[in-house]
Design an enzyme around this catalytic site. Structure first.
Site, PDB file in Angstrom:
ATOM      1  N   HIS A   1      69.728  20.433 -79.335  1.00 39.68           N
ATOM      2  CA  HIS A   1      69.294  19.334 -80.114  1.00 39.68           C
ATOM      3  C   HIS A   1      70.142  20.245 -81.347  1.00 39.68           C
ATOM      4  O   HIS A   1      71.461  18.868 -82.358  1.00 39.68           O
ATOM      5  CB  HIS A   1      67.883  19.018 -81.286  1.00 39.68           C
TER       6      HIS A   1
ATOM      7  N   HIS B   1      70.385  24.181 -88.998  1.00 38.88           N
ATOM      8  CA  HIS B   1      69.950  23.564 -90.061  1.00 38.88           C
ATOM      9  C   HIS B   1      67.985  23.359 -89.400  1.00 38.88           C
ATOM     10  O   HIS B   1      67.083  23.290 -90.310  1.00 38.88           O
ATOM     11  CB  HIS B   1      70.150  22.083 -89.842  1.00 38.88           C
TER      12      HIS B   1
ATOM     13  N   GLU C   1      63.007  26.169 -90.791  1.00 34.88           N
ATOM     14  CA  GLU C   1      61.294  25.223 -90.680  1.00 34.88           C
ATOM     15  C   GLU C   1      60.789  25.643 -89.377  1.00 34.88           C
ATOM     16  O   GLU C   1      59.438  25.984 -89.613  1.00 34.88           O
ATOM     17  CB  GLU C   1      62.065  24.190 -90.682  1.00 34.88           C
ATOM     18  N   ASP C   2      61.572  25.531 -88.480  1.00 35.62           N
ATOM     19  CA  ASP C   2      61.077  26.200 -87.312  1.00 35.62           C
ATOM     20  C   ASP C   2      61.098  27.940 -86.208  1.00 35.62           C
ATOM     21  O   ASP C   2      60.500  27.732 -85.095  1.00 35.62           O
ATOM     22  CB  ASP C   2      61.939  25.064 -85.588  1.00 35.62           C
TER      23      ASP C   2
ATOM     24  N   ASP D   1      71.518  14.980 -88.468  1.00 35.47           N
ATOM     25  CA  ASP D   1      70.295  14.956 -87.824  1.00 35.47           C
ATOM     26  C   ASP D   1      70.264  13.795 -87.184  1.00 35.47           C
ATOM     27  O   ASP D   1      69.937  13.710 -86.287  1.00 35.47           O
ATOM     28  CB  ASP D   1      69.965  16.665 -88.840  1.00 35.47           C
TER      29      ASP D   1
ATOM     30  N   ASP E   1      81.245 -14.676 -88.710  1.00 36.37           N
ATOM     31  CA  ASP E   1      81.866 -13.668 -88.322  1.00 36.37           C
ATOM     32  C   ASP E   1      81.511 -13.397 -86.960  1.00 36.37           C
ATOM     33  O   ASP E   1      81.296 -11.892 -86.567  1.00 36.37           O
ATOM     34  CB  ASP E   1      82.454 -12.197 -89.287  1.00 36.37           C
TER      35      ASP E   1
END
Ligand code: MN
Length: 492
Positions: A48, A72, A76-77, A144, A264
């Site tokens: 990821h 990123h 957190e993880d 993300d 369009d």
């Protein structure tokens, strides 16, 4: 689709490069930190952040942003600490990772988008704005989200729906606000296919069939235009552009589902070297075909709020075909497709300098609102008051904010009707509507809501949901809620 010439990316935007030593180190650290973790699909988690890295590189973001993209999810993880990142990669990367992490944390507190309170949304926005102090945080968040949307099929249905709704209501409008057209289309179409699969399939087929039918006529028009432009020695590229499913959905809602008013569905896009050539091309087209006067739009002289620039015109050919043309320079095309990300590339040097000073100053004038956003963010940080409502209206140009009689703020897409409002409040209310008062006056269910309206829904216990209400509904949210409560014999 007839395309005699594909519009290529300019060479300098395709630079393929080896990972730098810093990037390689970030990959190593992230891989180790996420070791043993799996995604819902069963693949290693590191796939990821690596996919996010690739997206950010495709957007030509600077190295700090790419590194922050790789890292990123580590704070957190995993056991990795912000301090470690700061030591290893410096202040700027650490700030970006911290910003993305904080955005994620706010989201976690909002379990169900349907029950978002206006205040919670405000907090989310406040944080988006505050972290948007470095707008690259939002760009990482968008990358993300793009990868999570692309891999949504691996999640259970309730999560799919939640993420899809949030993508449609917050992230796609954000991409639009940043003039990242290609991203907006991909996010909105993926999300819409989960939020309202039936409608998505129906419209997708409609577009494909229309393209098949129109392709021969378009090819002929393309040839005629090419011949004339060559004769006039105008340098150009021409290609077809297909309307996205979600924008067709929104447009149909605006035109009472009347396909005859959608001109369009397929358009031809012409790219020329400079602004003068744009107007020259427009003049040549109008010498060839009859323009529909009220449909000539000069977004070059008057860019859209998000900085979008192009000339649009809709013409009628001698065979009575109606075609929309979009004329722009290569640079405008880059902005329309990649928006803020493109501006980062074009302004790379200047921006890097400015970021060291904590401020962007030299964005093109059509993107000046970013400076406004940053000023607001700086004020927020200093604890000063900022009129968030004004900011929010700017950020979400396609939304309106209306009030319940008690003064609660409900935000809805532009074009929403009283039933959308009612179903947003509660299915119980939506199912028993007998009428509506708008700003204190009796009104009807066909009246489009406007910014600042006070909306009072009148209900009766004896009222039952009607299938005909589907025509008086704009949002897929309300449409879905209504379908759930329709009597069995009226289900469609
Ligand atoms: Mn992530």
């Amino acid at each position: 689709m007839t395309t005699n010439k594909k519009i290529e990316e300019p060479k300098h935007l395709e630079k393929k490069h080896e990972d730098s030593e810093r990037v390689k180190r970030a990959i190593k650290i992230a891989t180790k930190a996420h070791e043993g973790q799996l995604r819902k699909s069963g693949e290693p988690y590191i796939n990821h952040p690596l996919a996010v890295k690739k997206i950010l590189e495709e957007w030509n973001m600077d190295e700090d942003t790419v590194i922050a993209g790789i890292l990123h999810d580590t704070i957190e993880d995993t056991d990795l600490k912000l301090e470690d990142i700061k030591k290893e990669f410096g202040e700027s990367v650490a700030f970006l990772v911290d910003g993305v992490t904080k955005l994620g944390q706010v989201r976690k507190n909002m379990d169900d988008l349907d029950t978002y309170l206006p205040e919670t949304k405000d907090n989310f926005l406040r944080l988006m704005v505050a972290t948007g102090n470095d707008i690259r945080v939002l760009i990482i968040k968008l990358a993300d989200r793009l990868h999570n949307a692309r891999t949504l099929s691996a999640l259970p249905p309730d999560k799919q729906r939640k993420i899809a709704l949030e993508t449609l209501e917050i992230f796609a409008p954000l991409a639009d606000r940043l003039n990242m057209g290609r991203l907006r289309v991909e996010l909105a179409d993926i999300a819409f296919s989960y939020v309202d699969p039936k409608r998505y399939d129906y419209l997708k087929k409609l577009i494909e069939e229309n393209n098949k039918l129109a392709s021969r006529a378009l090819k002929q028009i393309e040839d005629e235009v090419s011949e004339l432009f060559k004769k006039e020695k105008l340098e150009f590229e021409i290609s077809g552009r297909v309307k996205s499913v979600y924008s067709l959905h929104k447009k149909l809602a605006k035109h009472n589902q009347n396909m005859g008013e959608i001109y369009d569905l397929t358009a031809l896009r012409i790219i020329v070297p400079d602004v003068t050539s744009c107007y020259l091309a427009l003049g040549l087209l109008h010498s060839l075909y009859t323009p529909m006067n009220e449909r000539i739009k000069d977004y070059i002289a008057k860019p859209k709020q998000n900085g979008y620039q192009s000339l649009h015109t809709t013409v009628i050919t001698p065979n009575k075909k109606i075609v929309e043309f979009q004329i722009r320079t290569r640079e405008m095309h880059q902005y329309a497709e990649r928006g803020l990300a493109a501006s980062f590339y074009y302004n790379e040097q200047k921006l890097t300098e400015n970021y060291k000073q904590g401020k962007i100053e030299h964005l093109p004038t059509n993107l000046l609102w970013i400076t406004e956003l940053q000023d607001a963010a700086a004020k927020l940080k200093e604890g000063k008051k900022v009129d968030l409502r004004k900011l929010r209206l700017n950020l979400f140009a396609d939304k309106i904010f209306v009030y319940t009689p008690k003064g609660d703020i409900i935000d809805l897409p532009k074009g929403s009707l009283p039933l959308d409002f009612a179903f947003r409040l509660h299915s119980e209310i939506g199912g028993h509507v007998v009428g509506v008062k708008i700003n204190g006056n009796m009104s009807n269910l066909n009246r489009r809501l406007e910014q600042g309206d006070v909306v009072e829904i009148l209900t009766s216990k004896n009222q039952t949901p009607k299938v005909s209400w589907l025509e008086k509904i704009f949002t897929s949210h309300a449409r879905q809620k209504l379908r759930q409560i329709l009597p069995k014999d009226q289900q469609i």
